[in-house]
Enzyme design. Structure first.
Site, PDB file in Angstrom:
ATOM      1  N   GLU A  40      26.524  61.127  31.454  1.00 45.41           N
ATOM      2  CA  GLU A  40      25.697  60.001  31.058  1.00 45.41           C
ATOM      3  C   GLU A  40      26.129  58.825  31.940  1.00 45.41           C
ATOM      4  O   GLU A  40      27.315  58.519  32.011  1.00 45.41           O
ATOM      5  CB  GLU A  40      25.937  59.677  29.573  1.00 45.41           C
ATOM      6  CG  GLU A  40      24.966  58.638  29.080  1.00 45.41           C
ATOM      7  CD  GLU A  40      25.194  58.220  27.637  1.00 45.41           C
ATOM      8  OE1 GLU A  40      25.965  58.865  26.919  1.00 45.41           O
ATOM      9  OE2 GLU A  40      24.561  57.218  27.261  1.00 45.41           O
ATOM     10  N   ARG A 264      38.361  70.060  25.845  1.00 43.95           N
ATOM     11  CA  ARG A 264      38.363  68.953  26.798  1.00 43.95           C
ATOM     12  C   ARG A 264      39.775  68.708  27.291  1.00 43.95           C
ATOM     13  O   ARG A 264      40.758  69.050  26.632  1.00 43.95           O
ATOM     14  CB  ARG A 264      37.739  67.697  26.203  1.00 43.95           C
ATOM     15  CG  ARG A 264      38.439  67.128  24.999  1.00 43.95           C
ATOM     16  CD  ARG A 264      37.597  66.062  24.310  1.00 43.95           C
ATOM     17  NE  ARG A 264      37.323  64.911  25.148  1.00 43.95           N
ATOM     18  CZ  ARG A 264      36.096  64.483  25.445  1.00 43.95           C
ATOM     19  NH1 ARG A 264      35.045  65.099  24.976  1.00 43.95           N
ATOM     20  NH2 ARG A 264      35.921  63.427  26.193  1.00 43.95           N
ATOM     21  N   LYS A 274      35.001  56.854  28.138  1.00 42.83           N
ATOM     22  CA  LYS A 274      34.388  55.800  28.949  1.00 42.83           C
ATOM     23  C   LYS A 274      34.269  54.508  28.158  1.00 42.83           C
ATOM     24  O   LYS A 274      34.443  53.425  28.698  1.00 42.83           O
ATOM     25  CB  LYS A 274      33.004  56.261  29.422  1.00 42.83           C
ATOM     26  CG  LYS A 274      33.075  57.175  30.631  1.00 42.83           C
ATOM     27  CD  LYS A 274      31.703  57.621  31.056  1.00 42.83           C
ATOM     28  CE  LYS A 274      31.184  58.699  30.145  1.00 42.83           C
ATOM     29  NZ  LYS A 274      29.917  59.284  30.587  1.00 42.83           N
TER      30      LYS A 274
HETATM   31  P1  ATP Z   1      33.402  60.069  27.363  1.00 42.06           P
HETATM   32  O1  ATP Z   1      33.679  60.331  25.920  1.00 42.06           O
HETATM   33  O2  ATP Z   1      34.594  59.853  28.195  1.00 42.06           O
HETATM   34  O3  ATP Z   1      32.357  59.045  27.577  1.00 42.06           O
HETATM   35  P2  ATP Z   1      31.467  62.038  27.556  1.00 42.06           P
HETATM   36  O4  ATP Z   1      31.646  63.444  27.121  1.00 42.06           O
HETATM   37  O5  ATP Z   1      30.652  61.177  26.673  1.00 42.06           O
HETATM   38  O6  ATP Z   1      32.865  61.436  27.873  1.00 42.06           O
HETATM   39  P3  ATP Z   1      29.577  62.577  29.563  1.00 42.06           P
HETATM   40  O7  ATP Z   1      29.128  61.698  30.659  1.00 42.06           O
HETATM   41  O8  ATP Z   1      28.638  62.880  28.485  1.00 42.06           O
HETATM   42  O9  ATP Z   1      30.878  61.909  28.978  1.00 42.06           O
HETATM   43  O10 ATP Z   1      30.223  63.907  30.137  1.00 42.06           O
HETATM   44  C1  ATP Z   1      29.727  64.656  31.178  1.00 42.06           C
HETATM   45  C2  ATP Z   1      30.367  66.022  31.118  1.00 42.06           C
HETATM   46  O11 ATP Z   1      31.766  65.922  31.268  1.00 42.06           O
HETATM   47  C3  ATP Z   1      30.108  66.680  29.787  1.00 42.06           C
HETATM   48  O12 ATP Z   1      29.744  68.022  30.006  1.00 42.06           O
HETATM   49  C4  ATP Z   1      31.420  66.560  29.074  1.00 42.06           C
HETATM   50  O13 ATP Z   1      31.597  67.596  28.157  1.00 42.06           O
HETATM   51  C5  ATP Z   1      32.418  66.611  30.225  1.00 42.06           C
HETATM   52  N1  ATP Z   1      33.654  65.939  29.860  1.00 42.06           N
HETATM   53  C6  ATP Z   1      33.805  64.676  29.416  1.00 42.06           C
HETATM   54  N2  ATP Z   1      35.076  64.413  29.120  1.00 42.06           N
HETATM   55  C7  ATP Z   1      35.787  65.533  29.391  1.00 42.06           C
HETATM   56  C8  ATP Z   1      37.162  65.914  29.288  1.00 42.06           C
HETATM   57  N3  ATP Z   1      38.088  65.071  28.849  1.00 42.06           N
HETATM   58  N4  ATP Z   1      37.496  67.156  29.669  1.00 42.06           N
HETATM   59  C9  ATP Z   1      36.589  68.019  30.116  1.00 42.06           C
HETATM   60  N5  ATP Z   1      35.276  67.747  30.238  1.00 42.06           N
HETATM   61  C10 ATP Z   1      34.873  66.517  29.881  1.00 42.06           C
HETATM   62 MG    MG Z   2      28.606  61.859  26.258  1.00 41.67          MG
END
Ligand code: ATP
Ligand code: MG
Length: 560
Positions: A40, A264, A274
């Site tokens: 995102e 994760r 983020k």
């Molecule tokens: P955040 O909570 O940091 O904003 P998010 O999951 O909301 O992370 P996205 O932009 O939706 O962020 O994530 C893009 C991809 O990266 C998704 O497939 C998510 O599952 C993966 N991802 C995010 N954080 C991690 C992590 N700590 N380890 C492994 N994969 C991750």
């Molecule tokens: Mg997300």
């Protein structure tokens, strides 16, 4: 019996569970492996995302498939083009190129059509309850929810209302489109989940075209399906969403993408959200998303971490099915391992004390040839000037040394790296008793690595010529938090309470003159000190170095 060593085999590891799934699918004849990385665009990517990137792109590479970059841009309020650009830069820097660049927002029209299909099938309805009512009527894990009073609207009425929602006839929050599943479903996410909400907001790509936006659960799986994604890999918290992912795909009869979840990445002393990282930026705890103390990919790049090290780390961490916390030291281990091979050596003194070599001629300059990288002959050699006055590291001298201290002390000898043996004759102090200078004498016959009479000298220290030294601002980093799990704080506390006041310590160091030409991004090993990278804040007046990582390898020692 002898076991022959086969080259390359020592690096082989067992298949992870996703690879097992893919290999089974290939065996069944499903050969067009398609993955995607779906960020995102609401912040900069962090090391957790790097793990996901390496996994998704790595699987596509390994199995001759494709990996798309898809921006999951369904939430116009928090998203921005700045983030889209940074994400693309980071993925490329990590060494990957996407097959297709897609945006969930490009699918808004298709998603809308499919929503009408679900309404027509009697599988979705327009609800007039507000957010609070919807929440209250959802029930709890133990108590079933209550059907909305609007749940039994006719298909015609639902279609009419949904079209008018799109046309902008209703204010934000006044209506939603919900999937009609089961308000008593044991999985709360299947209690008539919201598919669309009204939001009169400007979107960074679609502008003001839309005032209804799809929710993640509806948009994500359908976007996967549009792109023929075969293996939709996400993190464990989405496991409970999987039945909903499958419900939409089945009801619509579209390409059967399948979702797989892995744990994760969590790391000690590191926060990976983020939203929280944005709070650090907005509250100026750090200088920006790329402040070298941040766990973002852009910060790691600026600090001097290499893409290769991050890829090796991601591979070593593997794919787990249970949450765990990885030692930050493991990442540093891979950074050191890569830089040891690739970084040229230089001499720099971070906490200088002057040494006058009293028997060395005044005004004389000798050039010493120094090997740039003992791990890489092609890196060549350079000349380093030596003069009567030099600087050494303050902690390479001790007035009253303990046993086994092999560096400089009164009456003792030490070797200057690439140069002569010197002996400390006199310690010069100021009125307060602080050491200001050391007077030493050198052995003119000790130039080529040995003393004239074969006496043994154990210690070797680094130095810079006082006359030639270049000043530099050197930024020494420690962990950003003092707590191993900064996310996990007691009531009444926040992660701000655990920001490490020593996370950035700035010193003025003295560099050997060849470093004056170094450009932003150049990486070096300062001998005996650590790995350093020229920071982008450097300019004609001032050179700034980041300490990428120290030389100390605590992880390898612990894990021997
Ligand atoms: P955040 O909570 O940091 O904003 P998010 O999951 O909301 O992370 P996205 O932009 O939706 O962020 O994530 C893009 C991809 O990266 C998704 O497939 C998510 O599952 C993966 N991802 C995010 N954080 C991690 C992590 N700590 N380890 C492994 N994969 C991750
Ligand atoms: Mg997300």
């Amino acid at each position: 019996m002898s076991i022959e060593k086969v080259e390359g085999l020592e690096n082989e590891r067992p298949l992870n569970f996703i690879e097992e799934v893919i290999e089974a699918d290939i065996a069944k004849g499903n050969v067009n492996i398609q993955t995607r990385f779906p960020p995102e665009p609401n912040g900069y990517l962090h090391i957790g995302h790097a793990k996901s990137i390496c996994l998704n792109f790595g699987l596509a590479q390994k199995y001759g498939g494709k990996c798309n970059l898809r921006f999951d841009d369904t939430n116009p309020v928090k998203e921005d083009v700045e983030y889209v650009d940074s994400i693309k830069e980071d993925v490329r820097w990590l060494g990957f190129e996407w097959a297709g660049e897609h945006y969930a927002s490009d699918y808004f029209e298709q998603l809308y059509e499919w929503a009408e299909q679900l309404i027509t099938k009697g599988k979705a309805y327009v609800d007039d309850q507000n957010q609070e009512e919807i929440r209250l009527n959802r029930g709890t894990v133990t108590v079933p929810g209550k059907n909305s009073p609007w749940r039994e609207r006719s298909v015609e009425e639902n279609l009419d209302l949904f079209r008018r929602m799109r046309a902008g006839e209703f204010p934000d929050g006044s209506k939603t489109l919900r999937a009609k599943i089961d308000m008593a479903h044991p999985n709360m996410l299947l209690r008539d989940p919201i598919m669309y909400r009204i939001l009169h907001a400007h979107h960074h790509r679609t502008g003001d075209k839309w005032c209804i936006y799809p929710m993640y659960d509806y948009a994500h799986g359908e976007s996967d399906s549009i792109e023929n994604v075969t293996h939709s890999i996400c993190t464990l918290e989405f496991a409970v969403h999987r039945p909903l992912y499958e419900w939409f795909i089945e009801e619509l009869g579209i390409f059967p993408s399948k979702q797989y979840e892995f744990a994760r990445l969590n790391m000690t002393y590191t926060m990976m959200s983020k939203r929280r990282l944005l709070q650090l930026v907005e509250n100026k705890v750090v200088s920006g998303w790329d402040d070298p103390r941040m766990p973002t990919i852009s910060a790691m790049r600026r600090r001097g971490y290499t893409a290769k090290a991050i890829r090796a780390f991601a591979d070593r961490v593997g794919v787990a099915k249970r949450d765990n916390i990885i030692d930050l030291g493991l990442l540093e281990f891979f950074v050191r391992e890569d830089l040891n091979k690739s970084a040229q050596r230089r001499m720099a003194v971070l906490d200088p004390i002057k040494v006058v070599i009293t028997n060395y001629p005044e005004g004389k300059t000798e050039m010493f040839e120094c090997v740039n990288n003992p791990e890489d002959e092609s890196a060549g050699k350079r000349q380093v000037p030596f003069t009567r006055e030099i600087y050494i590291e303050r902690d390479d001298f001790m007035e009253e040394p303990p046993k086994k201290y092999f560096r400089l002390s009164p009456g003792k000898e030490v070797r200057l790296r690439y140069s002569y043996l010197i002996k400390c004759d006199e310690v010069v102090k100021d009125a307060d008793g602080n050491i200001v200078e050391l007077h030493c004498s050198y052995d003119p016959d000790s130039k080529n690595g040995s003393s004239s009479d074969g006496r043994k000298v154990k210690g070797v220290i680094h130095w810079v010529s006082a006359e030639h030294a270049k000043k530099a601002e050197i930024r020494l980093y420690n962990t950003l938090f003092t707590k191993e799990s900064p996310d996990d704080v007691a009531e009444g506390e926040t992660f701000f309470d655990y920001v490490n006041p020593e996370s950035l310590v700035t010193v003025e160091g003295l560099l050997e003159p060849s470093l004056a030409e170094a450009k932003a991004g150049d990486k070096f090993q300062f001998e005996r000190v650590g790995y350093f990278c020229v920071d982008s804040d450097s300019n004609d007046e001032k050179i700034v170095f980041n300490r990428t990582v120290t030389l100390k390898d605590s992880w390898a020692k612990q894990n021997k």
